[in-house]
Design a protein around this motif. Structure first.
Motif, short mmCIF file in Angstrom:
data_model
loop_
_atom_site.label_atom_id
_atom_site.label_comp_id
_atom_site.label_asym_id
_atom_site.label_seq_id
_atom_site.Cartn_x
_atom_site.Cartn_y
_atom_site.Cartn_z
N TRP A 190 -10.76 -7.99 -2.23
CA TRP A 190 -10.04 -7.73 -3.47
C TRP A 190 -9.51 -9.04 -4.03
O TRP A 190 -9.56 -10.08 -3.37
CB TRP A 190 -8.87 -6.76 -3.23
N SER A 191 -9.00 -8.98 -5.26
CA SER A 191 -8.35 -10.14 -5.85
C SER A 191 -6.87 -9.84 -6.05
O SER A 191 -6.49 -8.71 -6.33
CB SER A 191 -8.99 -10.51 -7.19
N VAL A 192 -6.05 -10.85 -5.89
CA VAL A 192 -4.61 -10.74 -6.10
C VAL A 192 -4.30 -11.36 -7.46
O VAL A 192 -4.60 -12.53 -7.69
CB VAL A 192 -3.82 -11.47 -5.00
N PRO A 193 -3.72 -10.62 -8.39
CA PRO A 193 -3.39 -11.18 -9.71
C PRO A 193 -2.28 -12.22 -9.59
O PRO A 193 -1.58 -12.28 -8.58
CB PRO A 193 -2.92 -9.95 -10.50
N PRO A 194 -2.09 -13.04 -10.61
CA PRO A 194 -1.05 -14.08 -10.54
C PRO A 194 0.33 -13.53 -10.23
O PRO A 194 1.11 -14.20 -9.54
CB PRO A 194 -1.10 -14.71 -11.94
N SER A 195 0.64 -12.33 -10.71
CA SER A 195 1.98 -11.76 -10.46
C SER A 195 2.19 -11.39 -9.00
O SER A 195 3.31 -11.32 -8.53
CB SER A 195 2.19 -10.52 -11.34
N GLY A 196 1.09 -11.14 -8.26
CA GLY A 196 1.18 -10.85 -6.84
C GLY A 196 1.69 -9.46 -6.53
O GLY A 196 1.76 -8.57 -7.39
N TYR A 197 2.05 -9.26 -5.26
CA TYR A 197 2.58 -7.99 -4.76
C TYR A 197 3.80 -8.26 -3.88
O TYR A 197 3.75 -9.10 -2.98
CB TYR A 197 1.53 -7.24 -3.93
N GLY A 198 4.89 -7.55 -4.15
CA GLY A 198 6.08 -7.67 -3.31
C GLY A 198 6.77 -9.00 -3.40
O GLY A 198 7.42 -9.43 -2.43
N VAL A 199 6.65 -9.67 -4.54
CA VAL A 199 7.36 -10.92 -4.77
C VAL A 199 8.13 -10.78 -6.08
O VAL A 199 7.85 -9.88 -6.88
CB VAL A 199 6.38 -12.11 -4.84
N PRO A 200 9.12 -11.65 -6.33
CA PRO A 200 9.89 -11.54 -7.58
C PRO A 200 8.98 -11.54 -8.80
O PRO A 200 8.10 -12.38 -8.94
CB PRO A 200 10.78 -12.79 -7.54
N GLY A 201 9.20 -10.56 -9.67
CA GLY A 201 8.41 -10.45 -10.89
C GLY A 201 7.15 -9.63 -10.75
O GLY A 201 6.49 -9.33 -11.76
N ALA A 202 6.78 -9.25 -9.53
CA ALA A 202 5.57 -8.46 -9.32
C ALA A 202 5.81 -7.01 -9.74
O ALA A 202 6.87 -6.45 -9.44
CB ALA A 202 5.14 -8.52 -7.86
N PRO A 203 4.84 -6.37 -10.41
CA PRO A 203 5.03 -4.98 -10.82
C PRO A 203 4.96 -3.99 -9.67
O PRO A 203 5.45 -2.87 -9.78
CB PRO A 203 3.89 -4.75 -11.82
N GLU A 204 4.32 -4.36 -8.56
CA GLU A 204 4.16 -3.47 -7.41
C GLU A 204 4.79 -4.10 -6.17
O GLU A 204 4.63 -5.29 -5.92
CB GLU A 204 2.69 -3.17 -7.14
N PRO A 205 5.49 -3.28 -5.34
CA PRO A 205 6.11 -3.83 -4.13
C PRO A 205 5.11 -4.14 -3.02
O PRO A 205 5.41 -4.93 -2.13
CB PRO A 205 7.07 -2.72 -3.71
N ALA A 206 3.94 -3.52 -3.08
CA ALA A 206 2.95 -3.75 -2.02
C ALA A 206 1.57 -3.36 -2.52
O ALA A 206 1.42 -2.55 -3.44
CB ALA A 206 3.30 -2.95 -0.76
N LEU A 207 0.57 -3.94 -1.90
CA LEU A 207 -0.82 -3.59 -2.13
C LEU A 207 -1.27 -2.66 -1.01
O LEU A 207 -1.01 -2.92 0.17
CB LEU A 207 -1.69 -4.84 -2.14
N PHE A 208 -1.96 -1.57 -1.35
CA PHE A 208 -2.55 -0.66 -0.36
C PHE A 208 -4.05 -0.62 -0.58
O PHE A 208 -4.53 -0.48 -1.71
CB PHE A 208 -1.95 0.74 -0.49
N MET A 209 -4.80 -0.75 0.52
CA MET A 209 -6.24 -0.88 0.43
C MET A 209 -6.91 -0.16 1.59
O MET A 209 -6.43 -0.17 2.72
CB MET A 209 -6.60 -2.37 0.47
N HIS A 210 -8.04 0.49 1.31
CA HIS A 210 -8.89 1.07 2.35
C HIS A 210 -9.88 0.04 2.86
O HIS A 210 -10.27 -0.87 2.13
CB HIS A 210 -9.69 2.25 1.79
N GLY A 211 -10.35 0.22 4.09
CA GLY A 211 -11.41 -0.60 4.63
C GLY A 211 -12.11 0.11 5.77
O GLY A 211 -11.55 1.04 6.37
N GLY A 212 -13.34 -0.30 6.06
CA GLY A 212 -14.09 0.33 7.14
C GLY A 212 -14.83 -0.68 7.98
O GLY A 212 -15.31 -1.70 7.47
N SER A 213 -14.91 -0.41 9.28
CA SER A 213 -15.65 -1.26 10.21
C SER A 213 -16.63 -0.41 11.00
O SER A 213 -16.30 0.72 11.38
CB SER A 213 -14.69 -1.96 11.19
#
Length: 241
Positions: free
Chosen positions: A193-216
């Motif tokens: 995935w890509s992380v936008p400049p605003s990020g996740y869970g940092v000051p000014g970020a619109p979302e407190p965390a990123l949630f993602m699925h994955g498989g192995s």
């Protein structure tokens, strides 16, 4: 992942609501993202159930109980988002489809004309699939660097291991991937995935965390650890199991 492609686009894609350029971009992303392919399979039944219920109108007539409530939800979202910006509508519809698939049980007679058809589950979850899976599981916390925090919830599957990742305290722009490392030292990417400049869970970020699925393709007992790494080779989070 293309900057204009979001994992939440899978719901809008399942209903055929993406415009041509967004659809082509998402199909390119879909070929590289096993998590989105799995979610698309899960949502395909919802898309079929909603087929034939009529176009999404700006000013809908009063709905009946059941399937009409779902369509009204999509209509209201479209009307509201048209007043903001073009891209928000697609994400909003995808969220509505996710709500139907993850939090509401569609009656077996939905779309059949049976007046007894209803939608069950008044208290539907507002969480996305990856976030819901993480919330329902037992997270294994990881060790991050530079303020990054996160963890994984793991699930054994016949085909290997399903994982839900939570990641916070990360700034962009970055390209990242979740990597499984076997006990023999072999590495396989589970999702990217890509992380936008605003990020996740940092000051000014619109979302407190990123949630993602994955498989192995490996079973859990074959895996030594998981890592979140950047395209430059930096390890942001390590989850030992």
């Amino acid at each position: 992942m293309n900057a204009r492609v979001e994992h939440t686009d899978v719901g809008a894609y399942a209903l055929g609501l993406l415009e041509d350029d967004d659809r082509l971009a998402f199909e390119e992303h879909l070929s590289l993202c096993p998590a989105c392919r799995e979610e698309l399979t899960e949502l395909s039944g919802v898309a079929i159930a909603l087929t034939g219920m009529g176009p999404v109108e700006e000013d809908p007539p009063p709905s009946h109980q059941g399937e009409g409530e779902v369509i009204d939800l999509l209509r209201r979202k479209r009307a509201a988002d048209r007043r903001t910006r073009r891209g928000t509508f697609v994400i909003g519809v995808a969220a509505a489809v996710t709500l139907v698939a993850g939090g509401l049980a569609i009656g077996t007679q939905l779309g059949s004309g049976d007046p007894g058809a209803v939608i069950a589950g008044e208290h539907a979850s507002h969480l996305g699939p990856a976030e819901q899976f993480y919330a329902d599981g037992t997270p294994i916390n990881g060790t991050g660097v530079g303020g990054v925090t996160g963890g994984l919830v793991l699930e054994s599957k016949a085909w290997g291991t399903h994982a839900a990742l939570k990641l916070s305290g990360i700034k962009g722009p970055l390209e990242c991937e979740l990597v499984a490392v076997s006990k023999s030292g072999e590495r396989k990417s589970m999702t990217g995935w890509s992380v936008p400049p605003s990020g996740y869970g940092v000051p000014g970020a619109p979302e407190p965390a990123l949630f993602m699925h994955g498989g192995s393709p490996w079973q859990i007992d074959q895996i030594d650890k998981f890592e979140v790494t950047t395209s430059t080779g930096k390890t942001l989070l390590t989850v030992d199991i």
